[in-house]
Scaffold this active site. Structure first.
Site, PDB file in Angstrom:
ATOM      1  N   HIS A  64       7.777  -3.050  -5.863  1.00 26.45           N
ATOM      2  CA  HIS A  64       8.979  -3.995  -5.881  1.00 26.45           C
ATOM      3  C   HIS A  64       8.821  -5.040  -6.561  1.00 26.45           C
ATOM      4  CE1 HIS A  64      12.381  -1.575  -3.724  1.00 26.45           C
ATOM      5  NE2 HIS A  64      11.543  -0.572  -4.781  1.00 26.45           N
ATOM      6  N   TRP A  82       9.351  12.637   1.972  1.00 27.96           N
ATOM      7  CA  TRP A  82       9.160  13.635   0.761  1.00 27.96           C
ATOM      8  C   TRP A  82       8.239  14.734   1.245  1.00 27.96           C
ATOM      9  CZ3 TRP A  82       9.591   8.258   0.111  1.00 27.96           C
ATOM     10  CH2 TRP A  82      10.526   7.665  -0.748  1.00 27.96           C
ATOM     11  N   ARG A 103       4.797   0.114  -1.518  1.00 28.14           N
ATOM     12  CA  ARG A 103       6.151  -0.056  -2.115  1.00 28.14           C
ATOM     13  C   ARG A 103       6.401  -1.534  -2.242  1.00 28.14           C
ATOM     14  NH1 ARG A 103      12.330   0.375  -0.410  1.00 28.14           N
ATOM     15  NH2 ARG A 103      13.118   1.136  -2.091  1.00 28.14           N
ATOM     16  N   HIS A 133       5.726   8.811  -4.215  1.00 27.20           N
ATOM     17  CA  HIS A 133       6.828   9.297  -3.315  1.00 27.20           C
ATOM     18  C   HIS A 133       5.842  10.472  -2.486  1.00 27.20           C
ATOM     19  CE1 HIS A 133      10.675   7.485  -5.083  1.00 27.20           C
ATOM     20  NE2 HIS A 133       9.945   6.844  -4.316  1.00 27.20           N
TER      21      HIS A 133
HETATM   22 FE1  CCH Z   1      10.023   4.551  -4.199  1.00 30.72          FE
HETATM   23  N1  CCH Z   1      11.726   4.881  -2.915  1.00 30.72           N
HETATM   24  N2  CCH Z   1      11.464   4.627  -5.775  1.00 30.72           N
HETATM   25  N3  CCH Z   1       8.702   4.552  -5.691  1.00 30.72           N
HETATM   26  N4  CCH Z   1       9.042   4.358  -2.916  1.00 30.72           N
HETATM   27  C1  CCH Z   1      11.577   4.601  -1.684  1.00 30.72           C
HETATM   28  C2  CCH Z   1      10.411   4.607  -0.808  1.00 30.72           C
HETATM   29  C3  CCH Z   1       9.125   4.529  -1.517  1.00 30.72           C
HETATM   30  C4  CCH Z   1      12.856   5.066  -5.678  1.00 30.72           C
HETATM   31  C5  CCH Z   1      13.672   4.758  -4.485  1.00 30.72           C
HETATM   32  C6  CCH Z   1      12.901   4.729  -3.110  1.00 30.72           C
HETATM   33  C7  CCH Z   1       8.828   4.268  -6.961  1.00 30.72           C
HETATM   34  C8  CCH Z   1       9.870   4.857  -7.768  1.00 30.72           C
HETATM   35  C9  CCH Z   1      11.320   4.962  -6.991  1.00 30.72           C
HETATM   36  C10 CCH Z   1       7.548   4.089  -2.830  1.00 30.72           C
HETATM   37  C11 CCH Z   1       6.872   3.953  -3.908  1.00 30.72           C
HETATM   38  C12 CCH Z   1       7.502   3.797  -5.361  1.00 30.72           C
HETATM   39  C13 CCH Z   1      12.937   4.774  -1.174  1.00 30.72           C
HETATM   40  C14 CCH Z   1      13.185   4.742   0.579  1.00 30.72           C
HETATM   41  C15 CCH Z   1      13.713   4.868  -2.030  1.00 30.72           C
HETATM   42  C16 CCH Z   1      15.322   5.007  -1.997  1.00 30.72           C
HETATM   43  C17 CCH Z   1      13.248   3.234   1.011  1.00 30.72           C
HETATM   44  C18 CCH Z   1      13.485   3.214   2.360  1.00 30.72           C
HETATM   45  O1  CCH Z   1      14.269   3.559   2.755  1.00 30.72           O
HETATM   46  O2  CCH Z   1      12.545   2.590   3.305  1.00 30.72           O
HETATM   47  C19 CCH Z   1      13.476   5.287  -6.922  1.00 30.72           C
HETATM   48  C20 CCH Z   1      14.896   5.483  -7.034  1.00 30.72           C
HETATM   49  C21 CCH Z   1      12.535   5.180  -8.098  1.00 30.72           C
HETATM   50  C22 CCH Z   1      12.582   5.651  -9.500  1.00 30.72           C
HETATM   51  O3  CCH Z   1      13.437   6.027  -9.660  1.00 30.72           O
HETATM   52  C23 CCH Z   1       7.824   3.956  -7.722  1.00 30.72           C
HETATM   53  C24 CCH Z   1       7.466   3.980  -9.330  1.00 30.72           C
HETATM   54  C25 CCH Z   1       6.713   3.688  -6.746  1.00 30.72           C
HETATM   55  C26 CCH Z   1       5.538   3.197  -6.592  1.00 30.72           C
HETATM   56  C27 CCH Z   1       4.533   3.362  -7.662  1.00 30.72           C
HETATM   57  C28 CCH Z   1       6.988   4.240  -1.730  1.00 30.72           C
HETATM   58  C29 CCH Z   1       5.317   4.170  -1.523  1.00 30.72           C
HETATM   59  C30 CCH Z   1       7.968   4.569  -0.716  1.00 30.72           C
HETATM   60  C31 CCH Z   1       7.674   4.710   0.891  1.00 30.72           C
HETATM   61  C32 CCH Z   1       7.947   3.412   1.585  1.00 30.72           C
HETATM   62  C33 CCH Z   1       7.866   3.361   3.131  1.00 30.72           C
HETATM   63  O4  CCH Z   1       8.295   2.747   3.588  1.00 30.72           O
HETATM   64  O5  CCH Z   1       7.361   4.547   3.687  1.00 30.72           O
END
Ligand code: CCH
Length: 286
Positions: free
Chosen positions: A38, A178, A34, A162
């Site tokens: 970002h 998820w 992530r 996700h």
């Molecule tokens: Fe995401 N993401 N993401 N995401 N994401 C969150 C967590 C992860 C969105 C929202 C969220 C991508 C696209 C999107 C990861 C990778 C990617 C969370 C929870 C939200 C909300 C954060 C928290 O509370 O810690 C949305 C909306 C979109 C698109 O519309 C894309 C693209 C990627 C990478 C290619 C990953 C990995 C996580 C897990 C992080 C963790 O701390 O476990």
């Protein structure tokens, strides 16, 4: 300390910090993925601003965007590696860490090239609000990802990240994983997205998400409104079905799209050397 340019030595040390028994589901991998996303996903192709170069998230202007809440955990995991291999830029370290973590979690090999610097060019700083909001729908997803230059197919492939990690109420306001095994990269996300019956749930903080629970699960699974928007959308939906049915296709498309994400805003010459980081005026070094 390793020899300057010994990225394999850095990768070996990244592998060593992935196992974090006290953190989340025991792995730093998801939050590292992530972090790279970002860092890169602020890019705007029209204005050529944002992107991973410069590692601007270290500073309040970008790091303080509420979308980046929680990513300090990822940066803290990587700090000892930066201290040991002082020659690597944060921007390279963050993007390399994601590539190493994805591979270690069973994901595909992603092409990664070095050369990003930690030179923050003020004229390239992204405004806040460039990252997606999980409470929204397909139009919003397109608005965010088209700005970076992604197609509908690439958007669905990238969303497959996700398969990893979880949502944290104190970071994003959403809650839960998820998939049941969010430290292994797979196409489970697409499969359960289409197979399970997701129920709307309003969390105690008033945030709406979708959940699924059955007796074989230790914990309720969750989907964002943006996740489920992929299933019903005319153009995204067929890709969700394809990736649900074909893990190899998903891995192939994910590797290409994630590799493209990490290169947003970076121009290279024929030898792979970055050509747009030198002689920038008005910035600052770490
Ligand atoms: Fe995401 N993401 N993401 N995401 N994401 C969150 C967590 C992860 C969105 C929202 C969220 C991508 C696209 C999107 C990861 C990778 C990617 C969370 C929870 C939200 C909300 C954060 C928290 O509370 O810690 C949305 C909306 C979109 C698109 O519309 C894309 C693209 C990627 C990478 C290619 C990953 C990995 C996580 C897990 C992080 C963790 O701390 O476990």
């Amino acid at each position: 300390m390793s020899k300057s340019g010994d990225f394999e030595a850095v990768a070996a040390d990244i592998r060593k910090i992935l196992h974090q028994p006290e953190y989340d589901d025991g792995s730093a991998g998801p939050v590292l993925v992530r972090l790279a996303w970002h860092a890169s996903g602020t890019y705007c192709s029209e204005t050529d601003t944002g992107g991973s170069n410069g590692a601007g998230m270290r500073y309040e202007a970008e790091g303080g965007d509420e979308a980046n809440a929680g990513l300090q955990h990822a940066r803290v995991f990587l700090e000892p590696i930066k201290e040991k291999h002082t020659w690597i830029s944060y921007a390279d370290l963050w993007t390399l860490a994601a590539v190493v973590a994805l591979k270690e979690m069973g994901g595909p090999q992603i092409k990664w090239l070095p050369g990003r610097t930690d030179f923050v060019d003020d004229s390239k700083l992204p405004p806040r609000g460039r990252l997606p909001d999980g409470a929204q729908g397909a139009d919003h997803i397109r608005f965010i990802f088209y700005r970076m230059g992604f197609t509908d197919q690439e958007i669905v492939a990238l969303s497959g990240a996700h398969n990893l990690g979880r949502m944290h109420m104190d970071r994003s306001g959403f809650h839960g994983p998820w998939v049941p095994n969010g430290t292994r990269f797979n196409n489970t996300y697409y499969r359960i997205m289409t197979e399970y019956e997701w129920k709307e749930k309003i969390l105690e903080n008033g945030v709406k998400q979708f959940v699924y629970m059955d007796e074989d699960l230790d914990e309720e699974l969750a989907m964002l409104p943006t996740d489920l928007a992929l299933v019903t959308d005319e153009s995204f939906g067929p890709w969700v079905k394809k990736y649900a049915a074909d893990k190899d296709l998903f891995f192939d498309h994910f590797a290409k799209a994630f590799g493209k994400l990490l290169e947003l805003g970076i121009q290279r010459d024929a030898n792979g050397n970055i050509t747009n980081t030198d002689n920038v005026k008005g910035g600052y070094h770490a």
